[in-house]
Motif scaffolding. Sequence first.
Motif, short mmCIF file in Angstrom:
data_model
loop_
_atom_site.label_atom_id
_atom_site.label_comp_id
_atom_site.label_asym_id
_atom_site.label_seq_id
_atom_site.Cartn_x
_atom_site.Cartn_y
_atom_site.Cartn_z
N ILE A 42 0.84 -1.20 0.00
CA ILE A 42 0.00 0.00 0.00
C ILE A 42 0.88 1.25 0.00
CG2 ILE A 42 -1.63 1.35 1.40
CD1 ILE A 42 -2.96 -1.30 2.16
N LEU A 52 -6.22 4.99 -3.73
CA LEU A 52 -6.90 3.74 -3.38
C LEU A 52 -8.41 3.94 -3.47
CD1 LEU A 52 -6.41 0.84 -2.31
CD2 LEU A 52 -6.53 1.79 0.00
N LEU A 55 -10.73 -1.65 -1.29
CA LEU A 55 -9.85 -2.43 -0.42
C LEU A 55 -10.66 -3.40 0.42
CD1 LEU A 55 -7.00 -2.80 0.99
CD2 LEU A 55 -7.74 -1.05 2.59
N LYS A 56 -10.29 -4.69 0.37
CA LYS A 56 -10.94 -5.65 1.29
C LYS A 56 -10.08 -6.89 1.43
CE LYS A 56 -13.86 -7.69 -2.30
NZ LYS A 56 -15.23 -7.96 -2.73
N GLN A 57 -10.28 -7.59 2.54
CA GLN A 57 -9.59 -8.86 2.76
C GLN A 57 -10.58 -9.99 2.55
OE1 GLN A 57 -6.19 -10.14 5.61
NE2 GLN A 57 -8.02 -9.90 6.83
N VAL A 91 -5.58 -9.79 0.15
CA VAL A 91 -6.00 -8.39 0.30
C VAL A 91 -6.14 -7.80 -1.09
CG1 VAL A 91 -5.41 -6.11 1.18
CG2 VAL A 91 -5.08 -8.12 2.62
N MET A 93 -7.35 -4.99 -3.86
CA MET A 93 -7.36 -3.52 -3.94
C MET A 93 -7.63 -3.07 -5.36
SD MET A 93 -3.81 -2.62 -2.04
CE MET A 93 -2.94 -4.09 -1.63
N TRP A 95 -6.61 0.39 -7.47
CA TRP A 95 -5.86 1.65 -7.45
C TRP A 95 -6.16 2.43 -8.72
CZ3 TRP A 95 -3.01 3.53 -3.40
CH2 TRP A 95 -2.73 2.64 -2.37
#
Length: 170
Positions: A42, A52, A55-57, A91, A93, A95
């Motif tokens: 990040i 960003l 975003l998540k796990q 994770v 993402m 961008w």
Amino acid sequence: FQTAPIYADAKPLAGVKGTFSERTFIAVKPDGVHRGLVGKVIQRFEERGYKLVGLKQVVPSRDMTEEHYADLKKKPFFKGLVDYMSQGPVVAMVWEGKDVIRQGRAMIGATNPLESAPGTIRGQYCISVGRNIIHGSDSFESAEKEIGLWFGKAGELVDWTQSGAEWVQS
Ligand code: ADP
């Protein structure tokens, strides 16, 4: 690499006339998460000037992982790759910014760490192609497909105007 001028969802960047942004899908793979490298990834994208927007796990299902890597289905390492990715966590993402798809790939480095230049993410943090810590879309088409697959269309992405964007992109 295909050099279409803008990502399908591109729009003029707020406050910056005549420029367009694009989006890419970046994922820290399970080895990168276990090794505590999420923050480093990040930080590199933030410091480069990218924004960003998602975003998540997640722990992806095998089906989802197979869909993500569908073009590699015939490769001998496919099952191992699906085992590796689907154990999670990943994770995920998105961008955004100028040339982020191509720049993201350059920042990540070559697929095989033996060929990843020192200073790239893979060139700094890994030594094995089967544990290369990060994924990044390699074209507009794959960015579009992967963002749709991992984030869907349910408003999970955040459109926001970054303060000072005009100092990053002209
Ligand atoms: P990239 O991730 O750089 O876009 P590919 O799409 O070719 O590269 O491959 C997807 C992923 O499959 C790689 O990041 C790596 O995790 C895995 N992979 C590729 N080649 C091999 C290999 N020879 N052995 C094991 N895993 C591999």
